[in-house]
Design an enzyme around this catalytic site. Structure first.
Site, PDB file in Angstrom:
ATOM      1  CE  LYS A  66      -4.512   1.007   0.665  1.00  0.00           C
ATOM      2  NZ  LYS A  66      -5.705   0.332   0.182  1.00  0.00           N
ATOM      3  N   GLY A 121     -24.618   2.366   4.858  1.00  0.00           N
ATOM      4  CA  GLY A 121     -23.754   2.984   3.857  1.00  0.00           C
ATOM      5  C   GLY A 121     -24.143   2.514   2.472  1.00  0.00           C
ATOM      6  N   GLY A 147     -23.212   3.753  -0.612  1.00  0.00           N
ATOM      7  CA  GLY A 147     -22.380   4.453  -1.590  1.00  0.00           C
ATOM      8  C   GLY A 147     -22.175   3.568  -2.805  1.00  0.00           C
ATOM      9  CB  VAL A 194     -19.692  -1.223  -2.109  1.00  0.00           C
ATOM     10  CG1 VAL A 194     -19.976  -2.697  -1.842  1.00  0.00           C
ATOM     11  CG2 VAL A 194     -18.280  -1.037  -2.650  1.00  0.00           C
TER      12      VAL A 194
HETATM   13  P1  NAD Z   1     -18.439   5.255  -0.705  1.00  0.00           P
HETATM   14  O1  NAD Z   1     -17.688   6.396  -0.142  1.00  0.00           O
HETATM   15  O2  NAD Z   1     -18.925   5.310  -2.104  1.00  0.00           O
HETATM   16  O3  NAD Z   1     -19.721   4.913   0.212  1.00  0.00           O
HETATM   17  C1  NAD Z   1     -19.708   5.016   1.589  1.00  0.00           C
HETATM   18  C2  NAD Z   1     -21.096   5.453   2.013  1.00  0.00           C
HETATM   19  O4  NAD Z   1     -21.182   5.435   3.436  1.00  0.00           O
HETATM   20  C3  NAD Z   1     -21.452   6.870   1.565  1.00  0.00           C
HETATM   21  O5  NAD Z   1     -22.729   6.867   0.944  1.00  0.00           O
HETATM   22  C4  NAD Z   1     -21.469   7.662   2.866  1.00  0.00           C
HETATM   23  O6  NAD Z   1     -22.390   8.742   2.846  1.00  0.00           O
HETATM   24  C5  NAD Z   1     -21.884   6.587   3.843  1.00  0.00           C
HETATM   25  N1  NAD Z   1     -21.558   6.884   5.235  1.00  0.00           N
HETATM   26  C6  NAD Z   1     -20.509   7.576   5.743  1.00  0.00           C
HETATM   27  N2  NAD Z   1     -20.602   7.664   7.080  1.00  0.00           N
HETATM   28  C7  NAD Z   1     -21.727   6.986   7.429  1.00  0.00           C
HETATM   29  C8  NAD Z   1     -22.359   6.704   8.653  1.00  0.00           C
HETATM   30  N3  NAD Z   1     -21.858   7.142   9.795  1.00  0.00           N
HETATM   31  N4  NAD Z   1     -23.509   5.979   8.639  1.00  0.00           N
HETATM   32  C9  NAD Z   1     -24.035   5.535   7.488  1.00  0.00           C
HETATM   33  N5  NAD Z   1     -23.471   5.773   6.290  1.00  0.00           N
HETATM   34  C10 NAD Z   1     -22.338   6.500   6.258  1.00  0.00           C
HETATM   35  O7  NAD Z   1     -17.479   3.972  -0.474  1.00  0.00           O
HETATM   36  P2  NAD Z   1     -17.583   2.561  -1.175  1.00  0.00           P
HETATM   37  O8  NAD Z   1     -16.630   2.505  -2.294  1.00  0.00           O
HETATM   38  O9  NAD Z   1     -19.015   2.195  -1.376  1.00  0.00           O
HETATM   39  O10 NAD Z   1     -16.964   1.630  -0.016  1.00  0.00           O
HETATM   40  C11 NAD Z   1     -17.719   1.298   1.129  1.00  0.00           C
HETATM   41  C12 NAD Z   1     -16.846   0.492   2.081  1.00  0.00           C
HETATM   42  O11 NAD Z   1     -16.368  -0.691   1.424  1.00  0.00           O
HETATM   43  C13 NAD Z   1     -15.589   1.230   2.549  1.00  0.00           C
HETATM   44  O12 NAD Z   1     -15.297   0.832   3.863  1.00  0.00           O
HETATM   45  C14 NAD Z   1     -14.516   0.716   1.607  1.00  0.00           C
HETATM   46  O13 NAD Z   1     -13.229   0.784   2.205  1.00  0.00           O
HETATM   47  C15 NAD Z   1     -14.945  -0.725   1.419  1.00  0.00           C
HETATM   48  N6  NAD Z   1     -14.487  -1.320   0.179  1.00  0.00           N
HETATM   49  C16 NAD Z   1     -14.831  -0.774  -1.022  1.00  0.00           C
HETATM   50  C17 NAD Z   1     -14.388  -1.374  -2.197  1.00  0.00           C
HETATM   51  C18 NAD Z   1     -14.785  -0.834  -3.540  1.00  0.00           C
HETATM   52  O14 NAD Z   1     -14.605  -1.545  -4.556  1.00  0.00           O
HETATM   53  N7  NAD Z   1     -15.316   0.356  -3.642  1.00  0.00           N
HETATM   54  C19 NAD Z   1     -13.583  -2.527  -2.145  1.00  0.00           C
HETATM   55  C20 NAD Z   1     -13.273  -3.075  -0.888  1.00  0.00           C
HETATM   56  C21 NAD Z   1     -13.725  -2.468   0.258  1.00  0.00           C
END
Ligand code: NAD
Length: 366
Positions: free
Chosen positions: A92, A192, A194, A196
């Site tokens: 990383k 959450g 977002g 994913v």
């Molecule tokens: P994202 O930023 O698109 O979505 C995160 C969502 O969580 C947002 O909609 C945000 O408003 C919401 N959020 C923030 N604080 C919150 C709270 N206190 N309560 C409820 N919702 C809240 O991120 P993402 O890409 O969807 O990733 C989500 C998680 O999955 C992260 O932890 C990320 O590290 C992990 N992850 C993502 C991927 C990927 O391919 N995107 C891969 C592996 C792991």
């Protein structure tokens, strides 16, 4: 001059002591006064292949905080790649600075030069604070970068693949808990929604699940309610919601003693990284409460599987097929945890470490 091999200047909280504890292979400090680049690349383990992991740009409060973060995250990548059966190691990078203020083409390209100097031992990708556009700049200086746009032969946004893998882990957990992997009629709370989480809402709903959601973004909540008929939960109410499955897809470290004790679900299966505030303590607490926990680094590996596919020659179908295997690995973890009477996070870590140890043996001769 002493010829002793003991390094007498090592202190308890010194750099080498820290790297020794986490067993990292190489940590590279990158400095460039002209662009203001200050980055740390941590290569944890390359037994299975080159270390792959994204570059996070964050305004760290201190250098120690940046170092801790990169050491922790790179180690996590080793286990994620190993358990997913990928020929990849863990690494990383972090760039210290405010992504909105300090980022420039020159800074990202200089970072690319540092990556190039590692001769393929480290492969980078986007992460928090960096974008696909930044990776295009990095790619001008090195080929050791994945997560490029589809127009450049990359795999595009990995989030739908991550959601699919999480869905596979959730279904395998349902099979273990209920004897059937169908989510029909199961109440699933997703924290959450977002990149994913919203895909996961759709997958669960299409499988017959009854979805409730929480988020801090009201536009996302409205979308989930109108598009997928999801029920909206208020903030922390999600922890005590009367549901079958809880899917954390927002923040890390949300499974602490208080939250775990509030849960009424049978299964925890979500995509967020590092969900357990303390791996050992909270892994055990979840087991003692009789809940099933699908290890996060296993079921959220779809994104990594997708970028690995990009590294070996992108093919979305292959990436989805490999991501589907998360189902079988989740079943295997539950069986191992039962057989050894250990919590599932520990079982997953043991399985990942075993693959690394086995391959070390394979590479040790000829
Ligand atoms: P994202 O930023 O698109 O979505 C995160 C969502 O969580 C947002 O909609 C945000 O408003 C919401 N959020 C923030 N604080 C919150 C709270 N206190 N309560 C409820 N919702 C809240 O991120 P993402 O890409 O969807 O990733 C989500 C998680 O999955 C992260 O932890 C990320 O590290 C992990 N992850 C993502 C991927 C990927 O391919 N995107 C891969 C592996 C792991």
């Amino acid at each position: 001059m002493s010829t002793s091999s003991t390094f007498t200047h090592e202190t308890k909280d010194g750099l080498f002591a820290q790297v020794k504890t986490t067993n990292h292979e190489q940590v590279v400090f990158c400095n460039d006064n002209a662009t203001g680049l200050r980055a740390i690349i941590a290569i944890h383990n390359t037994v299975l292949g080159p270390g792959l992991g994204g570059t996070r740009m964050w305004n760290y409060a201190s250098e120690a905080e940046a170092l801790n973060d990169v050491l922790r995250l790179s180690r996590g990548m080793t286990y994620k790649a190993a358990i997913s059966g990928l020929n990849l190691g863990g690494a990383k990078a972090v760039i210290i600075g405010d992504a909105n203020q300090h980022k420039s083409e020159a800074l990202m390209r200089k970072f690319g030069r540092f990556v190039e100097n590692l001769n393929g031992k480290y492969i980078t990708a986007e992460d928090v604070g960096t974008t696909t556009k930044d990776m295009e700049y990095v790619n001008m200086e090195t080929d050791s970068v994945v997560g490029l746009p589809e127009s450049m032969g990359g795999g595009g946004d990995p989030s739908p693949v991550t959601a699919y893998g999480t869905f596979m882990g959730m279904k395998a957990s349902a099979k273990k808990a209920y004897g059937s992997d169908s989510l029909k009629g199961k109440k699933v709370a997703i924290q959450g929604i977002g990149k994913v989480g919203m895909h996961l809402v759709e997958l669960v709903r299409n499988d017959g699940g009854i979805v409730s959601v929480s988020d801090i973004n009201s536009a996302s909540l409205n979308h989930a309610a109108t598009e997928y008929g999801a029920t909206v939960l208020n903030g922390d109410d999600i922890y005590s919601a009367d549901v079958d499955i809880f899917a954390p897809c927002a923040l890390g470290a949300i499974l602490n003693t208080e939250n775990i004790n509030s849960l009424k679900c049978d299964i925890i299966a979500g995509a967020a990284n590092n969900q357990l505030a303390n791996e050992e303590e909270h892994g055990m607490l979840i087991k003692e409460k009789g809940l099933l926990y699908a290890p996060d680094f296993l079921i959220n590996a779809g994104g990594l599987i997708n970028v690995y596919s990009e590294y070996i020659g992108y093919n979305r179908e292959n990436a989805m097929r490999d991501t589907e295997k998360i189902y079988d690995t989740t079943v295997k973890i539950y069986d191992l945890a039962d057989a050894q009477n250990i919590h599932t996070q520990k079982a997953a870590t043991l399985l990942a470490q075993k693959r690394i140890d086995d391959m070390l043996g394979v590479h040790s001769t000829f």
